[in-house]
Design an enzyme around this catalytic site. Structure first.
Site, mmCIF file in Angstrom:
data_model
loop_
_atom_site.group_PDB
_atom_site.id
_atom_site.type_symbol
_atom_site.label_atom_id
_atom_site.label_comp_id
_atom_site.label_asym_id
_atom_site.label_seq_id
_atom_site.Cartn_x
_atom_site.Cartn_y
_atom_site.Cartn_z
ATOM 1 N N ASP A 126 1.267 9.619 -4.778
ATOM 2 C CA ASP A 126 1.802 10.400 -3.399
ATOM 3 C C ASP A 126 3.409 10.179 -3.208
ATOM 4 O O ASP A 126 3.418 9.037 -3.629
ATOM 5 C CB ASP A 126 1.228 9.436 -2.857
ATOM 6 N N ILE A 127 3.480 11.294 -1.900
ATOM 7 C CA ILE A 127 4.835 11.003 -2.657
ATOM 8 C C ILE A 127 6.169 10.074 -1.052
ATOM 9 O O ILE A 127 6.402 8.877 -1.089
ATOM 10 C CB ILE A 127 5.455 12.430 -2.163
ATOM 11 N N ASP A 128 5.352 10.739 0.490
ATOM 12 C CA ASP A 128 6.018 10.226 1.441
ATOM 13 C C ASP A 128 5.724 8.605 1.844
ATOM 14 O O ASP A 128 4.033 8.662 1.585
ATOM 15 C CB ASP A 128 5.830 11.042 2.632
ATOM 16 N N ASP B 65 -0.924 5.701 0.575
ATOM 17 C CA ASP B 65 -0.525 4.761 1.891
ATOM 18 C C ASP B 65 -0.686 5.688 2.580
ATOM 19 O O ASP B 65 -1.072 4.685 4.051
ATOM 20 C CB ASP B 65 0.674 4.865 2.280
#
Length: 258
Positions: free
Chosen positions: A23-25, A201
Site C-alpha cells: 500500500d502507499i498512503d 495500514d
C-alpha cells in the site's frame, strides 16, 4: 517489530521465492492532512526499483490512488499497480485493466463535489472511477460525510460501493478489492508461485492480508493502533518500513541476517 523484521528477512534469504505487495498512503508514505500534501522521500522511488530488481520484478503497489497518481509520485519508475483498490490495474507486461464509469456515476460525482464544497474542512478527491471525501481536517464532519456518501452510493444505481478508511470515505467500483487484486497478480509472472508478503495500514488492506496469509505468505500492518487485523505482524510507522525496505534493497546478496 521483531516479527515484521523476520518477515522482511524472508526477502533477503529467498528473494527468488518472495513477492511484495505494498500500500502507499500510511504505509510507504506518511499520511498528510490532504491527499495532495503527501511527501515522497526523494530516495524512495529508486529504492523501490532496486527492491523490484532484487525480486525479479515481483513488487506491486496496491493502493486506493489512481495509477496515474502513483506514477506521478514515483517517477520515473513504472511499477505493476492495482489502483483504486484494484478497480484498475497495470500488469507486469504493461497491459492495463481499466475501470469504466457510467453516466449516473458522473452525475453523482458532479453533485457530490458541489455539496462537499459547502462543508468546511472536507476535501473532495476525484479519482476518475472513484470518489473520496476526506475529513482529517474536520473530524467532527464524519456523520455528515457518511450520510452524504451513503446517499451518493444509492444514486449510482448499484455499480459502486462505500469503503471506509482513516478519516476518509470512498465510493469505489463494486468489482474492486485489494484481495482480488492480489489474487490477480499472484496468478501471473513474476508473482506466480512466490510467497506473498502484503503490507498496509488500514481497513482497506485487510482483504489482501487475508489472501496473502491464506496462500502461505505473511502480512504486516503499519501503525500503532490496536484495531483487529488479519496481518501476521505490526510495524510502528512508514518511517520504520522505509528504513527496513531500504536495508533489504541495498544489502548485497548473501549478506542477509537471520
Amino acid at each position: 517489530m521483531a516479527a515484521a523484521v523476520e518477515i522482511l528477512s524472508m526477502i533477503e534469504r529467498e528473494p527468488g521465492r518472495s513477492a511484495l505487495y505494498l500500500d502507499i498512503d500510511g504505509t510507504l508514505l506518511d499520511i498528510a492532512p490532504t491527499p495532495e500534501a503527501i511527501v515522497v522521500p526523494p530516495e524512495l522511488p529508486n529504492q523501490l526499483a532496486e527492491l523490484a530488481a532484487k525480486l525479479d520484478g515481483a513488487v506491486a503497489l496496491v493502493t486506493g490512488r489512481s495509477i496515474a497518481r502513483v506514477d506521478a509520485l514515483l517517477q520515473p519508475h513504472l511499477f505493476p499497480v492495482a489502483g483504486l483498490h484494484g478497480a484498475e490495474m497495470r500488469l507486469p507486461d504493461g497491459r492495463f485493466i481499466e475501470a469504466t464509469v457510467s453516466a449516473d456515476f458522473l452525475a453523482v460525482k458532479e453533485e457530490l463535489h458541489a455539496r462537499a464544497e459547502s462543508l468546511e474542512g472536507v476535501v473532495f478527491e476525484d479519482k476518475g472511477a472513484a470518489i473520496a471525501l476526506h475529513y482529517r481536517l474536520a473530524p467532527y464532519r464524519k456523520a455528515e460525510v457518511d450520510a452524504l456518501m451513503e446517499e451518493a452510493a444509492v444514486s449510482t444505481g448499484g455499480g459502486w460501493i462505500l469503503q471506509q478508511g482513516k478519516m476518509v470515505v470512498e465510493l469505489k467500483p463494486v468489482q474492486s478489492g485489494k484481495g482480488r487484486a492480489l489474487e490477480e497478480f499472484m496468478s501471473i509472472a513474476p508473482f506466480r508461485g512466490r510467497r506473498p508478503i502484503a503490507i498496509g495500514d488500514d481497513l482497506t488492506d485487510e482483504g489482501m492480508f487475508a489472501v496473502a496469509t491464506a496462500a502461505g505468505g505473511a502480512a504486516i500492518r503499519i501503525g500503532d493502533d490496536a484495531a483487529p487485523t488479519a496481518a501476521s505482524a505490526r510495524l510502528g510507522s512508514p518511517t520504520e518500513l522505509r528504513r527496513l525496505l531500504a536495508s533489504v534493497a541495498c544489502r548485497p546478496p548473501g549478506n542477509g541476517h537471520g
